[in-house]
Scaffold this motif. Structure first.
Motif, PDB file in Angstrom:
ATOM      1  N   ASP A   1       9.702   2.168   5.918  1.00 13.48           N
ATOM      2  CA  ASP A   1       8.570   1.602   5.200  1.00 13.48           C
ATOM      3  C   ASP A   1       8.676   2.007   3.744  1.00 13.48           C
ATOM      4  O   ASP A   1       8.401   3.148   3.389  1.00 13.48           O
ATOM      5  N   SER A   2       9.094   1.054   2.920  1.00 13.55           N
ATOM      6  CA  SER A   2       9.366   1.399   1.520  1.00 13.55           C
ATOM      7  C   SER A   2       8.080   1.704   0.760  1.00 13.55           C
ATOM      8  O   SER A   2       8.099   2.410  -0.236  1.00 13.55           O
ATOM      9  N   ILE A   3       6.959   1.193   1.233  1.00 15.25           N
ATOM     10  CA  ILE A   3       5.692   1.460   0.537  1.00 15.25           C
ATOM     11  C   ILE A   3       5.196   2.863   0.874  1.00 15.25           C
ATOM     12  O   ILE A   3       4.864   3.656   0.005  1.00 15.25           O
ATOM     13  N   LEU A   4       5.185   3.182   2.161  1.00 14.69           N
ATOM     14  CA  LEU A   4       4.763   4.524   2.575  1.00 14.69           C
ATOM     15  C   LEU A   4       5.859   5.561   2.356  1.00 14.69           C
ATOM     16  O   LEU A   4       5.597   6.752   2.346  1.00 14.69           O
TER      17      LEU A   4
END
Ligand SMILES: [Zn+2]
Length: 447
Positions: free
Chosen positions: A232-235
């Motif tokens: 998960d690149s956002i988290l």
């Protein structure tokens, strides 16, 4: 057949990038003027000072150290007061290294005090002028990637020791493979390769290991790959998956304590001498660990019990879903109360020996549909799989890593292999021309 073997072997050897020997650098000796070499450390040219290096001894205080280096009490008090927001001089700890820069004249008066919190962090207290100040710094850290392999002779710790592998890396591997391989039951001949990061200060001082990038473990002849992947690149969350993008984790941790050994497994026919060798079923799994070791929730859930009984001692029970609950006994102290929601890996208490127990351990009980079962015999649900839209990308990402892992030799016996090839190629030429390039390679070798 022999020919085929040769080709396979050659393929193996020539397909893996062997490190090219570096060309020797030609150095030009040009006559230079004699200039003293600058030695810069902590932002100071050490040539300008008398440098005194030491470590904080038992009974030392900041004041005493400076007094020994010709700073008087009023000045010490002034320094301590002025820097207190950045550096609390009362907090210097025994064993920590420090450096004092002193004037090169006959007074040998301290000018700068540098305290090293650890290999990376240090504080500079500069009082050479009337302006006293303290600044915190970090030494620049270089991260390098290291590739190692090992073959189990006795146990994993011995291999780590022999091959100079940080114990954190071994622990990391046992976490990654917690559900795939039972690290308590490794076999002689099991082997592994691992690519991981190492941190260095000033390119030479080892400052600990970093993340494991990829690993390969061969247990009972079965290969197990593992790759670190940001899912998960956002988290910014990462997890480990195998070469087919399957998760290596289960919804449950393998056990509630790290770095411990199982002292007694789930066993319905356990006999205990104390009870006249009568069958006393043990429906839990005991993990022996030192008093005070954190006990971890093995999965997400809600605390349904956090209390005390004479047999269980201080204990906690967690309901994970309508099927599974887990229970943790003999705690020294509990860290949760009924109704708390806990996440996998949260500390719910500490190992103790309350209740009916003869030594410090945690008795871990695994409930399925209201009955206690052996967690190791369960087909437990896997942790969340990789997102379908990431699968292609993941497989693309790991392809070069698989190759890299495959190229790490188990032992430094490359030369032996080459000799072996030379012997093999004496066999008459075969009709096999499926791969011109590799045949050409073989021919060249045989001359
Ligand atoms: Zn037990």
């Amino acid at each position: 057949m022999k020919k085929l073997l040769v080709i396979v072997l050659t393929l193996l050897i020539f397909s893996c990038n062997k490190k090219q020997k570096e060309e020797p650098q030609i150095s030009l000796d040009i006559a230079k003027e004699e200039v003293p070499v600058e030695v810069i450390e902590f932002g100071y040219n050490l040539n300008d000072y008398l440098v005194q290096r030491d470590t904080v001894k038992s009974g030392d205080s900041f004041g005493e150290i400076l007094l020994n280096h010709h700073i008087d009490y009023p000045k010490i008090a002034e320094i301590a007061a002025k820097v207190k927001d950045t550096f609390d001089v009362r907090r210097i700890r025994v064993g920590k290294p420090y450096t004092i820069l002193k004037t090169k004249d006959t007074t040998e008066k301290a000018q700068v005090f540098i305290y090293q919190h650890d290999n990376i962090n240090y504080t500079v207290v500069d009082f050479k002028d009337s302006l006293v100040n303290a600044v915190k710094y970090k030494k620049p850290v270089t991260v390098v990637e290291r590739e190692v392999s090992g073959i189990i002779e006795t146990n994993l710790s011995d291999v780590a020791l022999q091959n100079g592998i940080d114990y954190d890396v071994i622990n990391g591997m046992s976490d990654i493979y917690a559900w795939t391989i039972d690290f308590f039951r490794l076999q002689k001949g099991d082997r592994f390769k691992v690519i991981y990061k190492e941190k260095y200060i000033e390119d030479s001082i080892y400052a600990g290991s970093g993340e494991i990038v990829a690993a390969y473990f061969e247990h009972k002849g079965e290969p197990f790959y593992a790759f670190r992947y940001e899912n998960d690149s956002i988290l910014g969350t990462v997890d480990y998956y195998d070469d087919e993008a399957n998760t290596l984790r289960r919804a449950f941790l393998r056990g509630p304590v790290k770095f411990s050994r199982i002292s007694s497994r789930y066993n319905l026919r356990r006999r205990i001498a104390l009870y006249g060798n009568r069958v006393r079923p043990h429906k839990g799994t005991d993990y022996a660990a030192a008093i005070g070791t954190p006990i971890l929730a093995t999965a997400n859930g809600t605390v349904t019990k956090s209390s005390y009984t004479r047999g269980n001692g201080k204990y906690v029970k967690i309901k994970h879903n309508s099927t599974y609950s887990t229970q943790y006994l003999h705690m020294k102290d509990r860290n949760v109360k009924v109704g708390d929601f806990v996440k996998q890996g949260d500390v719910i208490g500490w190992v103790g020996m309350t209740g009916n127990t003869s030594g410090p351990h945690v008795c871990y009980r695994f409930w399925k549909n209201g009955r206690q079962v052996d967690p190791f015999k369960q087909k437990l649900p896997a942790a969340e799989p990789i997102k379908p839209e990431l699968k292609e990308q993941y497989l693309e990402f790991v392809r070069p890593l698989v190759y890299k892992l495959d190229c790490i030799p188990f032992e430094d016996k490359v030369e032996d292999q080459e000799e072996f090839i030379t012997e093999m190629i004496d066999t008459p030429e075969s009709e096999d021309k499926t791969n011109e390039t590799y045949n050409a390679t073989i021919n060249r070798q045989s001359k």
